[in-house]
Each structure stands twice: as structure tokens, then as C-alpha cells.
Design an enzyme around this catalytic site. Structure first.
Site, short mmCIF file in Angstrom:
data_model
loop_
_atom_site.label_atom_id
_atom_site.label_comp_id
_atom_site.label_asym_id
_atom_site.label_seq_id
_atom_site.Cartn_x
_atom_site.Cartn_y
_atom_site.Cartn_z
N ARG A 124 37.30 53.57 -40.09
CA ARG A 124 36.70 53.02 -41.31
C ARG A 124 36.68 51.50 -41.19
O ARG A 124 37.58 50.89 -40.60
CB ARG A 124 37.48 53.44 -42.55
CG ARG A 124 37.31 54.90 -42.96
CD ARG A 124 35.91 55.14 -43.52
NE ARG A 124 35.74 56.51 -44.02
CZ ARG A 124 35.21 57.50 -43.32
NH1 ARG A 124 34.85 57.29 -42.06
NH2 ARG A 124 35.08 58.70 -43.87
N HIS A 159 27.25 53.24 -37.65
CA HIS A 159 27.99 54.40 -38.15
C HIS A 159 27.34 55.71 -37.67
O HIS A 159 27.00 56.59 -38.46
CB HIS A 159 28.06 54.38 -39.69
CG HIS A 159 29.24 55.15 -40.22
ND1 HIS A 159 29.91 54.78 -41.36
CD2 HIS A 159 29.86 56.27 -39.78
CE1 HIS A 159 30.91 55.63 -41.60
NE2 HIS A 159 30.88 56.55 -40.64
#
Length: 312
Positions: A227, A275
């Protein structure tokens, strides 16, 4: 008939609804942003980052299903109803893709691919020896959960010297295990390539910082696929610019999409990907939700329950 509410970004909403219609035709499926509903109608929710207080407002909510492997976006809501079970998405395909991404970027760093990319752009024939053998290249994985363990196995089988750090001791053949805060320093000291696969919790937020980088060997490389909240951006840039770190590959960020003026975009020693290390496949996610609801309604234990105290 039970009712499931989908609370995901618009690009995911309709595909998820269509997939659920195929695998669970008995289930009434509604979209939070486009379908009208009453709060008391909702039995289940599929989400990734719901609006604050939404889940608490559903009086008959029975289970929450995460669309992603991480649940930090759901638990970011301080009003999450802690009596409601939260189920994280576990899929072998997702884990395999994450491991593939990590292996690819370990190999690209180890085999000096960015060096040869620059040489090609300059039309320069530069033959160089690898700095060390794979057996001498020490890869360290922060977080030995399902994805971390699979990644460790893949890298071990490519002859890298693999270690892993986790809160609890793990037993994986060919992978040196470090556990707890007392062994984090020793883990970092033996790590030439650091891969972050930790869940994002209050304890791990900002862990990739100046103090951690200082404990890595000179010339270490960082890969973050967990993250964006794990990383202190300015500390990474400073550690690379002063020469202590050799570079980084980043797939996750504090703000996504990454702002156009962010220094990561143009830094010559940082690789940015949007991502994409692994993306939940809607058909598989729909089947996981349908199976979970069926288990719950039969009275069977739910799989992959999140420990709300640990937040993963």
C-alpha cells in the site's frame, strides 16, 4: 431473497453486478451509486473503500466482503460496525500475479535491465558482469502471508537467498524466518532487495521510512507492492539521492492515480507502475462472494475472516 449492495468505483460496479447475476441468480444485487434501496433491505455488502458511516447505517447487515486482498480501505472508516464479519478476498490467481510481479522486478534489478535500457537508448554496447551470483543476492520480504510466502518460494526456486519478516515465526523450507520487532533489524541488515507485502495497519503505516532505510545495506533496492501508506515518499527519494539506496519499484501510492507533478514520475532510479501488480478478476470475485454467502446461510464458518483487532 437476500440482497447484496455493491459499493465499488464506477468502472467496477456494472461488471461485478453482471458477474454476480451469472453465478448467483437467486441473489438480489444493487449498486450503491445508481440503484434505489432502503437501508434495512441490505444483507451483504461487497466493497473496497465505502463512504464513511455507510456500513454502520445498514441495520440488517450480516457480512461485508472485500473486493481486494487488503481491507485497510474498509477499516479506514472509524465507524465500522465491529460486530459484522469482514471477509478478505483470497484468490490463488491474484496471489500468483503478485508473486510474478515481484519476481519480475527482482530479476530486472538483479540483471541490471534498467542499465541496459539506458545503454540501448544511447546506442551503446556495454557488456558488464553481474555484481554477484543469485545465491549471494539477499532478498527480504516484509510480510509472509499467503502472497509473501508464494513470492518467497518463487525467488527461492530461482536460487536467491531469501528471508522473510513477520509478526509471528513462519516455517518455510529454504526461507530464513525473522519474527517480531526484536528481529527486524537483523532482517534488514541482511537484505539487498526489500519487498514490502505487509497489510496496512496503524503499526505498519509509514514503515518504509528514513529509519528503516538506514538499516538496509548500502546499495539496497526497494519494491513496494503493498500500500502507498507504507512509504514515506520524501524519505525514499532522499535515501536514493544520497546514494544509500540504489533505486525502487513502486506499484502503490498515497494518491492514485499518482499526481502528474509527483517526483516519482521523473526520478531516473524509480520505476512506477499504476497499481497493476495484480487486479481482482470480477468473475472470480463474484464466485467468492456467492460462495461466502452460501456458507454463511448454511451456518458454516466463513473463510478468510479478518481479525478486526489486528486489522488483517
Amino acid at each position: 431473497m437476500s440482497t447484496l449492495l455493491i459499493v465499488v468505483p464506477a468502472s467496477w460496479a456494472e461488471p461485478c453486478k453482471a458477474a454476480l447475476a451469472e453465478v448467483a441468480p437467486h441473489l438480489r444485487v444493487l449498486l450503491h451509486d445508481s440503484d434505489a434501496y432502503r437501508a434495512q433491505e441490505i444483507d451483504y455488502v461487497l466493497t473496497f473503500r465505502p463512504p464513511e458511516r455507510l456500513l454502520k447505517s445498514l441495520p440488517n447487515l450480516r457480512v461485508v466482503f472485500s473486493l481486494g486482498a487488503g481491507v485497510d480501505g474498509i477499516l479506514a472508516d472509524p465507524n465500522y460496525p465491529v460486530h459484522i464479519p469482514l471477509v478478505r478476498f483470497v484468490d490463488r490467481t491474484l496471489s500468483r500475479e503478485m508473486a510474478q510481479y515481484c519476481v519480475m522486478h527482482v530479476l530486472m534489478h538483479y540483471r541490471m535491465q534498467r542499465f541496459f535500457d539506458r545503454a540501448q537508448a544511447e546506442h551503446a554496447w556495454r557488456q558488464v558482469l553481474l555484481p554477484k551470483s543469485a545465491e549471494d543476492m539477499r532478498v527480504g520480504i516484509l510480510g509472509l502471508g499467503e502472497i509473501g510466502t508464494l513470492t518467497a518460494q518463487r525467488l527461492r526456486d530461482l536460487d536467491f537467498d531469501v528471508g522473510g519478516w513477520s509478526r509471528m515465526r513462519r516455517q518455510e523450507p529454504g526461507v530464513q524466518s525473522f519474527a517480531g520487532d526484536g528481529e527486524l533489524g537483523a532482517f534488514l541488515a541482511r537484505t539487498d532487495i526489500l519487498i514490502c507485502l505487509l497489510p496496512l495497519t496503524p503499526e505498519t503505516r509509514g514503515i518504509l521510512s528514513e529509519s528503516l532505510f538506514a538499516q538496509l545495506p548500502n546499495g539496497a533496492f526497494v519494491i513496494n507492492v503493498a500500500r502507498g501508506g507504507h512509504l514515506v515518499d520524501a524519505d525514499l527519494v532522499a535515501a536514493i539521492d544520497c546514494g544509500h539506496l540504489s533505486g525502487a519499484t513502486l506499484d502503490v501510492f498515497h494518491i492514485e492515480p499518482l499526481p502528474e507533478d509527483h517526483p516519482f514520475w521523473t526520478h531516473p532510479k524509480i520505476t512506477v507502475t499504476p497499481h497493476v501488480a495484480a487486479i481482482s478478476e470480477t468473475r472470480i470475485a463474484a464466485q467468492y462472494v456467492a460462495n461466502g454467502i452460501a456458507r454463511f446461510e448454511r451456518g458454516d464458518p466463513l473463510a478468510n475472516l479478518v481479525d478486526l483487532r489486528r486489522r488483517y
